[in-house]
Write an enzyme that holds these catalytic residues in place. Structure first.
Site, PDB file in Angstrom:
ATOM      1  N   HIS A  34       0.831  -1.203   0.000  1.00 19.55           N
ATOM      2  CA  HIS A  34       0.000   0.000   0.000  1.00 19.55           C
ATOM      3  C   HIS A  34       0.868   1.257   0.000  1.00 19.55           C
ATOM      4  O   HIS A  34       2.042   1.215   0.385  1.00 19.55           O
ATOM      5  CB  HIS A  34      -0.869   0.064   1.268  1.00 19.55           C
ATOM      6  CG  HIS A  34      -1.645  -1.168   1.575  1.00 19.55           C
ATOM      7  ND1 HIS A  34      -2.766  -1.550   0.865  1.00 19.55           N
ATOM      8  CD2 HIS A  34      -1.486  -2.118   2.531  1.00 19.55           C
ATOM      9  CE1 HIS A  34      -3.261  -2.666   1.371  1.00 19.55           C
ATOM     10  NE2 HIS A  34      -2.500  -3.028   2.378  1.00 19.55           N
ATOM     11  N   TYR A  50      -9.434   4.084  10.486  1.00 23.94           N
ATOM     12  CA  TYR A  50      -8.161   4.291  11.185  1.00 23.94           C
ATOM     13  C   TYR A  50      -7.381   5.377  10.459  1.00 23.94           C
ATOM     14  O   TYR A  50      -7.659   5.674   9.290  1.00 23.94           O
ATOM     15  CB  TYR A  50      -7.332   2.991  11.226  1.00 23.94           C
ATOM     16  CG  TYR A  50      -6.941   2.470   9.855  1.00 23.94           C
ATOM     17  CD1 TYR A  50      -5.806   2.943   9.191  1.00 23.94           C
ATOM     18  CD2 TYR A  50      -7.715   1.510   9.196  1.00 23.94           C
ATOM     19  CE1 TYR A  50      -5.463   2.478   7.930  1.00 23.94           C
ATOM     20  CE2 TYR A  50      -7.376   1.035   7.942  1.00 23.94           C
ATOM     21  CZ  TYR A  50      -6.245   1.522   7.314  1.00 23.94           C
ATOM     22  OH  TYR A  50      -5.910   1.073   6.055  1.00 23.94           O
ATOM     23  N   HIS A 182      -5.109 -12.617   1.637  1.00 26.19           N
ATOM     24  CA  HIS A 182      -4.621 -13.244   2.870  1.00 26.19           C
ATOM     25  C   HIS A 182      -5.308 -14.578   3.178  1.00 26.19           C
ATOM     26  O   HIS A 182      -5.721 -14.831   4.326  1.00 26.19           O
ATOM     27  CB  HIS A 182      -4.777 -12.270   4.050  1.00 26.19           C
ATOM     28  CG  HIS A 182      -4.386 -10.858   3.726  1.00 26.19           C
ATOM     29  ND1 HIS A 182      -3.452 -10.535   2.769  1.00 26.19           N
ATOM     30  CD2 HIS A 182      -4.818  -9.660   4.217  1.00 26.19           C
ATOM     31  CE1 HIS A 182      -3.328  -9.222   2.680  1.00 26.19           C
ATOM     32  NE2 HIS A 182      -4.141  -8.661   3.536  1.00 26.19           N
ATOM     33  N   ASP A 258       2.575  -6.831   2.080  1.00 26.08           N
ATOM     34  CA  ASP A 258       1.569  -6.057   2.818  1.00 26.08           C
ATOM     35  C   ASP A 258       2.169  -4.822   3.496  1.00 26.08           C
ATOM     36  O   ASP A 258       1.557  -4.245   4.395  1.00 26.08           O
ATOM     37  CB  ASP A 258       0.807  -6.908   3.847  1.00 26.08           C
ATOM     38  CG  ASP A 258      -0.449  -6.194   4.360  1.00 26.08           C
ATOM     39  OD1 ASP A 258      -1.045  -5.415   3.596  1.00 26.08           O
ATOM     40  OD2 ASP A 258      -0.810  -6.381   5.535  1.00 26.08           O
TER      41      ASP A 258
END
Ligand code: 0GY
Length: 309
Positions: A34, A50, A182, A258
């Site tokens: 990301h 978040y 995942h 990730d």
């Protein structure tokens, strides 16, 4: 100026990651990572659950080079909602070394889809993890899937293993290649041949259009990075799950770091150590080549395969 103070307890990514011992094959692709912000240029979404630390394209590309990857697949994270500007900025500044997965809403225009395609987007992400997103009606998602199929894109789905039975029929009706984030988030304290993971195996067996990312040992583990055999043999409780998928569906698995690892509360992984997880789950050079090069190339750079590049 808007206040983008990080969510309390937010862990920044691991500084100074080690060099992996595992040598990645030429052309290896980090298929799940990301970019976050930076928030003064690409503000986080008002709908986010978040607020992360900033994690820029330059930092991502530096990690790519440090670990030995050739390319990245940048996946739109929920903290940016359906505002894909940070993603597009990363793709268009990658010298052709990054492609991406976006988030779009029902009202996205064909012109916008084309613009995303031209920037390197090749998929959309549907997120069903309740702590990350508000509910989106399934008919809206199906409409989006039908539209992006015309561009040859795929759908990435993120869900928790316990929710697979309820989502099964919707996933089965998706008209594109479907890539599961995942491993469908198994509970790795349960047996690898127990009913929960068997259901996921059945799902992939019955749907030849379904692929899996064998990612996020650091997110799924209960034993953590503690070593089993040798100091770089970490996250060993996740190994049987990922290994089973790699060996059962060798042409439908991909792998990614990730980075920068959103929402980890207990520990932040050393990305070099994560790369050393790969030979534990893909034991032969042939499996590693498919996992890291051939499979993601088919999804994200199919034209290079057609051209024999
Ligand atoms: C991941 C996992 C998570 C977050 C997101 O888009 C996101 O916010 O994907 C998570 O919190 O499990 O793939 O990065």
């Amino acid at each position: 100026m808007i206040d983008f103070t990080k969510t309390p307890g937010w862990l920044d990514w691991y500084q100074g990651p080690s060099k992996p011992q595992f040598k990645l094959p030429a052309g290896a692709i980090d298929s799940h990572c990301h970019v976050f912000g930076p928030s003064d240029v690409f503000p986080y979404s008002p709908e986010r659950k978040y607020t992360p630390c900033d994690a820029s394209k330059a930092q991502l590309f530096a990690l790519r080079d440090h670990l030995g990857f050739a390319k990245n697949i940048v996946v739109q994270a929920t903290c940016h909602g359906a505002d894909n500007r940070a993603l597009v900025d990363a793709l268009t500044h990658s010298d052709g070394k990054a492609r991406g997965v976006a988030t779009v809403k029902r009202d996205v225009s064909d012109a916008e889809i084309q613009r995303l395609h031209d920037a390197g987007v090749r998929g959309v992400r549907f997120n069903f993890v309740k702590r990350l997103v508000d509910f989106t009606p399934k008919d809206e998602l199906m409409e989006i899937a039908g539209r992006i199929a015309k561009w040859g894109w795929h759908v990435v789905i993120y869900f928790e293993a316990v929710d697979l039975p309820e989502l099964w029929d919707f996933f089965s009706a998706l008209p594109t290649t479907v890539v599961v984030d995942h491993m469908g988030r198994p509970d790795v304290s349960k047996p690898v041949d127990g009913p929960e993971f068997e259901l996921f195996i059945k799902f992939m067996t019955e749907h030849e259009n379904v692929w899996s990312k064998v990612t996020c040992p650091e997110r799924l583990t209960l034993t953590g990075p503690a070593a089993l055999n040798g100091e770089r043999d970490a996250y060993h409780d996740v190994v049987p799950f990922a290994k089973r998928l790699v060996e059962t569906f060798p042409d439908r698995v991909i792998w990614g770091t990730d980075w920068p690892h959103p929402n980890l509360k207990d520990h932040m992984p050393d990305d070099g150590l994560l790369v050393d997880f790969i030979p534990l789950i893909a034991a032969t050079a042939a499996l590693q080549q498919r996992l890291l090069v051939d499979n993601p190339s088919r999804l994200y750079w199919p034209e290079e395969i057609k051209n024999g590049a």
